[in-house]
Write an enzyme that holds these catalytic residues in place. Structure first.
Site, mmCIF file in Angstrom:
data_model
loop_
_atom_site.group_PDB
_atom_site.id
_atom_site.type_symbol
_atom_site.label_atom_id
_atom_site.label_comp_id
_atom_site.label_asym_id
_atom_site.label_seq_id
_atom_site.Cartn_x
_atom_site.Cartn_y
_atom_site.Cartn_z
ATOM 1 N N ALA A 65 0.862 -1.181 0.000
ATOM 2 C CA ALA A 65 0.000 0.000 0.000
ATOM 3 C C ALA A 65 0.896 1.228 0.000
ATOM 4 C CB ALA A 65 -0.883 -0.023 1.243
ATOM 5 N N GLY A 109 0.614 -4.882 1.001
ATOM 6 C CA GLY A 109 -0.621 -4.933 0.209
ATOM 7 C C GLY A 109 -0.425 -5.626 -1.130
ATOM 8 N N GLU A 112 -0.801 -9.122 -0.431
ATOM 9 C CA GLU A 112 -2.205 -9.361 -0.057
ATOM 10 C C GLU A 112 -3.125 -9.399 -1.273
ATOM 11 O OE1 GLU A 112 -1.791 -6.155 2.865
ATOM 12 O OE2 GLU A 112 -2.760 -7.481 4.306
ATOM 13 N N GLU A 132 4.899 -4.923 7.122
ATOM 14 C CA GLU A 132 4.219 -3.804 7.791
ATOM 15 C C GLU A 132 4.736 -3.551 9.203
ATOM 16 O OE1 GLU A 132 2.747 -6.209 6.040
ATOM 17 O OE2 GLU A 132 1.158 -5.388 4.776
HETATM 18 N N1 CAA Z 1 4.634 3.147 -0.737
HETATM 19 C C1 CAA Z 1 5.038 4.293 -1.317
HETATM 20 N N2 CAA Z 1 6.167 4.410 -2.046
HETATM 21 C C2 CAA Z 1 6.917 3.299 -2.179
HETATM 22 C C3 CAA Z 1 6.560 2.073 -1.609
HETATM 23 C C4 CAA Z 1 5.346 2.003 -0.855
HETATM 24 N N3 CAA Z 1 4.897 0.867 -0.299
HETATM 25 N N4 CAA Z 1 7.517 1.170 -1.903
HETATM 26 C C5 CAA Z 1 8.433 1.814 -2.666
HETATM 27 N N5 CAA Z 1 8.079 3.106 -2.830
HETATM 28 C C6 CAA Z 1 8.784 4.167 -3.557
HETATM 29 C C7 CAA Z 1 9.979 4.683 -2.777
HETATM 30 O O1 CAA Z 1 9.586 5.661 -1.831
HETATM 31 C C8 CAA Z 1 10.822 5.253 -3.895
HETATM 32 O O2 CAA Z 1 10.279 6.499 -4.278
HETATM 33 P P1 CAA Z 1 11.274 7.776 -4.494
HETATM 34 O O3 CAA Z 1 12.104 7.380 -5.687
HETATM 35 O O4 CAA Z 1 10.318 8.891 -4.788
HETATM 36 O O5 CAA Z 1 12.068 7.928 -3.263
HETATM 37 C C9 CAA Z 1 10.576 4.275 -5.044
HETATM 38 O O6 CAA Z 1 9.352 3.607 -4.738
HETATM 39 C C10 CAA Z 1 11.656 3.231 -5.181
HETATM 40 O O7 CAA Z 1 11.801 2.605 -3.927
HETATM 41 P P2 CAA Z 1 13.221 2.382 -3.218
HETATM 42 O O8 CAA Z 1 14.152 3.495 -3.544
HETATM 43 O O9 CAA Z 1 12.982 2.124 -1.772
HETATM 44 O O10 CAA Z 1 13.702 1.056 -3.980
HETATM 45 P P3 CAA Z 1 14.706 -0.066 -3.452
HETATM 46 O O11 CAA Z 1 14.970 -0.931 -4.633
HETATM 47 O O12 CAA Z 1 15.864 0.545 -2.749
HETATM 48 O O13 CAA Z 1 13.882 -0.907 -2.354
HETATM 49 C C11 CAA Z 1 11.923 -2.029 -1.482
HETATM 50 C C12 CAA Z 1 12.773 -1.675 -2.735
HETATM 51 C C13 CAA Z 1 12.738 -2.981 -0.588
HETATM 52 C C14 CAA Z 1 10.673 -2.742 -1.993
HETATM 53 C C15 CAA Z 1 11.571 -0.758 -0.697
HETATM 54 O O14 CAA Z 1 11.035 0.214 -1.602
HETATM 55 C C16 CAA Z 1 10.556 -0.963 0.391
HETATM 56 O O15 CAA Z 1 10.887 -1.481 1.448
HETATM 57 N N6 CAA Z 1 9.281 -0.547 0.157
HETATM 58 C C17 CAA Z 1 8.229 -0.584 1.150
HETATM 59 C C18 CAA Z 1 7.714 -1.996 1.348
HETATM 60 C C19 CAA Z 1 6.647 -1.995 2.422
HETATM 61 O O16 CAA Z 1 6.881 -1.635 3.559
HETATM 62 N N7 CAA Z 1 5.423 -2.418 2.064
HETATM 63 C C20 CAA Z 1 4.300 -2.436 2.964
HETATM 64 C C21 CAA Z 1 3.492 -1.174 2.819
HETATM 65 S S1 CAA Z 1 2.253 -1.004 4.064
HETATM 66 C C22 CAA Z 1 0.984 -1.997 3.559
HETATM 67 O O17 CAA Z 1 0.999 -2.584 2.508
HETATM 68 C C23 CAA Z 1 -0.165 -2.047 4.534
HETATM 69 C C24 CAA Z 1 -1.235 -3.018 4.209
HETATM 70 O O18 CAA Z 1 -1.185 -4.176 4.495
HETATM 71 C C25 CAA Z 1 -2.420 -2.518 3.614
#
Ligand code: CAA
Length: 258
Positions: A65, A109, A112, A132
């Site tokens: 998400a 998400g 999911e 998360e």
């Molecule tokens: N939400 C918003 N933006 C996201 C995102 C997310 N879940 N995942 C990645 N992005 C964005 C980053 O902010 C970045 O944007 P900018 O270039 O503007 O800074 C871009 O995508 C590229 O991401 P990274 O630079 O972080 O890429 P990476 O290759 O270094 O890492 C990754 C990849 C390990 C997937 C890392 O992006 C990450 O950990 N992402 C978040 C994963 C996460 O926590 N997901 C759970 C979300 S909460 C949820 O889903 C709740 C639910 O159950 C409903």
């Protein structure tokens, strides 16, 4: 309808929805998931479509998400408007077969919504996880429930509590994904499966997925009884006669989806 954050293609009776926010690793924001929900509503109403593929790109199916959209959220507005229920859950409500084709990250998400599909075919580069907990929250679109049912309590606890990712091989061995294929073969493999499914009787497909899904919420005895009734109900369809007669006459069936 023109979409901004997804691509929708159809090939015969198969439709493919591609999540398309590559710069954000396909993070699921309301606008994109609203488009997915709209596309699914249209595809469900379209008798020409028999199976749907949900996919992303090579680097990310979806990295979760959209954290930037959620960061300032508050309980009451989330409760009143519940964007997950309105949009993301359109996938679990979709009544025709839907396959998730996963390459790269399927996190939070993203994992999911892949699990809401009927089954997942993954490339060997896929990475699944429910991270998360690293954000101070827990999965919110069914992750704790579907993951535990798919892989068992021990591995679901491990994944959700540590927030670690599991690779495609571990996901296949633990029962989360149906098949793993080389990344270059992913879409051909999924398309072949989708075409096969779309060529079957549509009422039988819809009833089949309803019966398997219902089984998760029933005792074994109730589930078997429900299956028997639905099996019997299919003898009201022309497709049952066609399918069985085609076998006896040693020819391919021509299902009319009725
Ligand atoms: N939400 C918003 N933006 C996201 C995102 C997310 N879940 N995942 C990645 N992005 C964005 C980053 O902010 C970045 O944007 P900018 O270039 O503007 O800074 C871009 O995508 C590229 O991401 P990274 O630079 O972080 O890429 P990476 O290759 O270094 O890492 C990754 C990849 C390990 C997937 C890392 O992006 C990450 O950990 N992402 C978040 C994963 C996460 O926590 N997901 C759970 C979300 S909460 C949820 O889903 C709740 C639910 O159950 C409903």
């Amino acid at each position: 309808m023109a979409y901004e954050l997804i691509e929708l293609d159809t090939d015969g009776r198969v439709a493919t929805i591609r999540l398309n926010r590559p710069k954000a690793l396909n993070a699921l924001n309301s606008e994109m998931m609203g488009e997915v929900a709209q596309a699914l509503a249209d595809l469900e109403a379209d008798d020409g479509i028999g199976c749907v593929i949900l996919t992303g790109n090579e680097k990310a199916f979806a990295a979760g998400a959209d954290i930037k959209e959620m960061v300032d959220g508050d309980y009451l507005s989330n409760y009143k408007h519940d964007p997950f229920e309105a949009n993301h859950c359109a996938i679990e409500r979709f009544r025709k077969p839907i396959i998730a084709a996963v390459s790269g990250y399927a996190l939070g998400g993203g994992c999911e919504i892949a699990m809401m599909c009927d089954f997942i075919i993954a490339s060997d580069t896929a990475k699944f996880g429910q991270p998360e907990i690293n954000l101070g929250v827990i999965p919110g679109i069914g992750g704790t429930q579907r993951l535990a049912r798919a892989v068992g309590k021990a591995k679901a606890m491990d994944l959700c509590l540590t927030g670690r990712m599991m690779d495609a091989s571990e996901a296949e061995h633990s029962g989360l994904v149906a098949r793993v294929v080389p990344v270059d073969d992913l879409m051909d493999t999924v398309n072949d499966a989708a075409k096969k499914i779309a060529g079957h009787s549509q009422p039988a497909n819809m009833i089949l997925k309803e019966v398997i899904e219902a089984g998760y919420e029933m005792s074994l005895r109730e589930g078997i009884r429900f299956e028997r009734r639905m099996f019997q109900s299919l003898f009201t369809t022309e497709d049952q006669k066609e399918g069985m007669n085609a076998f006896i006459e040693k020819r391919k069936p021509h299902f009319k989806n009725r």
